[in-house]
Design a protein around this motif. Sequence first.
Motif, PDB file in Angstrom:
ATOM      1  N   TYR A  71       0.740  -1.351  -0.397  1.00  0.00           N
ATOM      2  CA  TYR A  71       0.212  -0.218  -0.096  1.00  0.00           C
ATOM      3  C   TYR A  71       1.217   0.859  -0.031  1.00  0.00           C
ATOM      4  O   TYR A  71       1.811   1.725   1.174  1.00  0.00           O
ATOM      5  CB  TYR A  71      -0.692  -0.101   1.131  1.00  0.00           C
ATOM      6  CG  TYR A  71      -1.911  -1.434   1.103  1.00  0.00           C
ATOM      7  CD1 TYR A  71      -2.874  -1.427   0.118  1.00  0.00           C
ATOM      8  CD2 TYR A  71      -2.226  -2.032   2.632  1.00  0.00           C
ATOM      9  CE1 TYR A  71      -4.075  -2.840   0.890  1.00  0.00           C
ATOM     10  CE2 TYR A  71      -2.456  -2.693   2.652  1.00  0.00           C
ATOM     11  CZ  TYR A  71      -3.281  -2.807   1.692  1.00  0.00           C
ATOM     12  OH  TYR A  71      -3.966  -4.236   2.334  1.00  0.00           O
ATOM     13  N   HIS A 251       8.219   2.731   5.247  1.00  0.00           N
ATOM     14  CA  HIS A 251       7.110   2.658   3.923  1.00  0.00           C
ATOM     15  C   HIS A 251       6.689   4.010   4.448  1.00  0.00           C
ATOM     16  O   HIS A 251       5.994   4.493   5.436  1.00  0.00           O
ATOM     17  CB  HIS A 251       6.528   1.600   4.139  1.00  0.00           C
ATOM     18  CG  HIS A 251       4.856   1.199   4.509  1.00  0.00           C
ATOM     19  ND1 HIS A 251       3.606   1.031   5.311  1.00  0.00           N
ATOM     20  CD2 HIS A 251       4.609   1.640   3.216  1.00  0.00           C
ATOM     21  CE1 HIS A 251       2.128   1.161   4.256  1.00  0.00           C
ATOM     22  NE2 HIS A 251       2.911   1.161   2.893  1.00  0.00           N
ATOM     23  N   ASN A 253       2.897   5.310   3.938  1.00  0.00           N
ATOM     24  CA  ASN A 253       1.077   4.953   3.801  1.00  0.00           C
ATOM     25  C   ASN A 253       0.950   6.199   2.507  1.00  0.00           C
ATOM     26  O   ASN A 253       0.567   7.269   2.671  1.00  0.00           O
ATOM     27  CB  ASN A 253       1.165   5.389   5.351  1.00  0.00           C
ATOM     28  CG  ASN A 253       2.072   4.655   6.552  1.00  0.00           C
ATOM     29  OD1 ASN A 253       2.159   5.045   6.487  1.00  0.00           O
ATOM     30  ND2 ASN A 253       1.155   3.708   6.568  1.00  0.00           N
ATOM     31  N   GLU A 257      -2.703   3.464   8.962  1.00  0.00           N
ATOM     32  CA  GLU A 257      -1.779   2.049   9.262  1.00  0.00           C
ATOM     33  C   GLU A 257      -2.086   1.906  10.345  1.00  0.00           C
ATOM     34  O   GLU A 257      -1.081   2.835  11.389  1.00  0.00           O
ATOM     35  CB  GLU A 257      -0.727   0.933   8.430  1.00  0.00           C
ATOM     36  CG  GLU A 257      -0.963  -0.138   8.749  1.00  0.00           C
ATOM     37  CD  GLU A 257       1.099   0.176   7.392  1.00  0.00           C
ATOM     38  OE1 GLU A 257       1.327  -0.951   7.003  1.00  0.00           O
ATOM     39  OE2 GLU A 257       1.639   1.375   8.173  1.00  0.00           O
ATOM     40  N   LYS A 273       6.156  11.857   4.805  1.00  0.00           N
ATOM     41  CA  LYS A 273       6.777  11.241   3.962  1.00  0.00           C
ATOM     42  C   LYS A 273       7.110  11.560   2.473  1.00  0.00           C
ATOM     43  O   LYS A 273       7.196  10.958   1.578  1.00  0.00           O
ATOM     44  CB  LYS A 273       4.171  11.274   3.523  1.00  0.00           C
ATOM     45  CG  LYS A 273       4.610   9.652   2.385  1.00  0.00           C
ATOM     46  CD  LYS A 273       3.260   9.481   2.269  1.00  0.00           C
ATOM     47  CE  LYS A 273       2.119  10.515   1.658  1.00  0.00           C
ATOM     48  NZ  LYS A 273       0.828   9.425   1.375  1.00  0.00           N
ATOM     49  N   ALA A 294      -1.187   8.583   7.171  1.00  0.00           N
ATOM     50  CA  ALA A 294      -1.650   8.676   6.159  1.00  0.00           C
ATOM     51  C   ALA A 294      -0.552   9.713   5.552  1.00  0.00           C
ATOM     52  O   ALA A 294      -0.241   9.166   4.307  1.00  0.00           O
ATOM     53  CB  ALA A 294      -2.760   8.326   5.482  1.00  0.00           C
ATOM     54  N   ARG A 297       5.763   8.555   6.396  1.00  0.00           N
ATOM     55  CA  ARG A 297       6.428   6.918   5.962  1.00  0.00           C
ATOM     56  C   ARG A 297       7.596   6.729   7.398  1.00  0.00           C
ATOM     57  O   ARG A 297       8.080   7.217   8.177  1.00  0.00           O
ATOM     58  CB  ARG A 297       7.878   7.296   5.071  1.00  0.00           C
ATOM     59  CG  ARG A 297       9.149   7.991   5.094  1.00  0.00           C
ATOM     60  CD  ARG A 297       9.472   8.465   3.892  1.00  0.00           C
ATOM     61  NE  ARG A 297      11.422   9.378   3.851  1.00  0.00           N
ATOM     62  CZ  ARG A 297      11.259  10.309   2.855  1.00  0.00           C
ATOM     63  NH1 ARG A 297      10.442   9.799   2.007  1.00  0.00           N
ATOM     64  NH2 ARG A 297      12.743  10.531   3.936  1.00  0.00           N
ATOM     65  N   GLU A 312      -4.753  -3.514   8.573  1.00  0.00           N
ATOM     66  CA  GLU A 312      -4.848  -2.627   7.119  1.00  0.00           C
ATOM     67  C   GLU A 312      -6.218  -2.758   7.039  1.00  0.00           C
ATOM     68  O   GLU A 312      -6.825  -3.892   7.211  1.00  0.00           O
ATOM     69  CB  GLU A 312      -4.551  -3.285   6.288  1.00  0.00           C
ATOM     70  CG  GLU A 312      -2.294  -3.479   6.254  1.00  0.00           C
ATOM     71  CD  GLU A 312      -2.011  -2.510   5.675  1.00  0.00           C
ATOM     72  OE1 GLU A 312      -2.379  -1.439   5.694  1.00  0.00           O
ATOM     73  OE2 GLU A 312      -0.891  -1.982   6.303  1.00  0.00           O
TER      74      GLU A 312
END
Lengths: 334, 166
Positions: A71, A251, A253, A257, A273, A294, A297, A312
């Motif tokens: 994702y 990661h 988002n 999450e 992010k 969201a 990272r 998730e």
Amino acid sequence: MSAAANVLVNASAPSNETGYRTFTLGSFKISRDEYFVHVTWPAKGQQMKHIMSADAFLRAMMRDVAWGFFYGWVNFDGMVGTRNKYGQVEFYAGRYAPAYHDRGLDLVETFDTPLIMATFKAILEDFTNKGFDPFAAPDETGSSWVGKKNGSNTEAIDRQRQACKRMPGLPGDAELRTDSNGYPVNRAFADVVQDAPEVHAEAGFENDVHAMNLFAYLSRSDVTWNPSVTSVCGRSLCCPTTEEYILPIKHGNDRVEWFVQLSDEIEWEVEDKLTGLPRAKAIMKAGDVAAMPANIRHQGFSKKRSMLLVWENATPELPEMYESGKLQPYPVNF
Amino acid sequence: MSEFQTVFGSLNDYTKGELKIINDDPKHYVFSNIFDVASKSKPYEKVVVAINLEYVIEAVRAEGVSDWYAVAHDEFAIVMDGEVRIDLVKLDNPNAVAPADKQGAVKVKGEPVGKKMGHIVCKRGHQALLPAGAAYRFTATKTGVMMMQTVLGDLSVQKWAEICYK
């Protein structure tokens, strides 16, 4: 060129010096030598170059392939990575490194998912030497990634992610993990109790009355940082995983999450992010629950193999809802 | 003896982790601890500790015998501490108790009407399926904590300011 599932992967002949091939993906070239992977791309009339340790690169690419680009964003490090556009995938260099992006020295190209997946799989197969398992903790797999081309480890890199339809152990669903089907208890979870729940089903309800030892199931995971799916409630997926050493990617988002720390401890570094600027650190211990918003990272560090439940929401419209501002990047206001 | 020691939490032995803010609002991380929440909850109070649109994870203190509940969709319970017996009944008329479009668990009035499906006894780390169309009841033989994967319902309790770092 080699054909994989009707997709042409652009690869050179093996290097006379190292034995590794050089791969071309759009304007990017990806090569490796004894220690490093090199990614090059054109920008402003010059050839830009990024270097990563080959083990870190392989661990990151392995997750990207195993997760089907996951994702959102899978940053191999602060420079290169992928963004899942669900049907297509962006590969980028420097896009989320402001010093490059602000000066036009970054590059983002979009590929149909089958092409980039086939290319990544071919790279993994070529760059992974015999004896090196990109899914394993460093303590388990050693340094066989170093050096010139020396065999391969197809068995390790072709593992399938274990995803149940409802719950493992139900008829027709994912199998439970046992010694006999190739899942011995991991060395770091030798003290995890392997008992089974007592299940007393009345006649006719044998397929409906069901329970499993989730902690035992996790103790038998043969991979790190690779969630499986162990329960499905609509589009709510519980995706527990076992974590040791460093999450090989950062990661980013595209939706909120959640993490539930089931055992031991993970330290998370959370960055913006888009810019990578630090925002927070979360040190999660057994029983802790935290949201990953969201717009961040994150990368985890687990000094002892631990059990983490990643939760998730697989609703397909979520990325657009966050991107358009219909949803705030945080799960609740209080 | 293993050189590794796996650390699980319990009602009587847990340590809540830390959130160190560099440039953000701690509320954005909605950071709580399931054992901490359960230590302050009423028996079988369904306290939401994670939410993603309509889906939730609830922390539940398992103590004594619960009411009977029913759901129109699957739920899952993971016992994080203690020992819990789960009795299951296949409802004769599930729509009358929890209509197909009803989200989250509902309380069953009185005893559930239907066939006994059986029972499960779960200890720490065990996960049980609470199937759609069934009624269930918990009996904690030892006070403990469960984590429930479900959908936000009438019985879900949200008290974020009480349970999260601010």
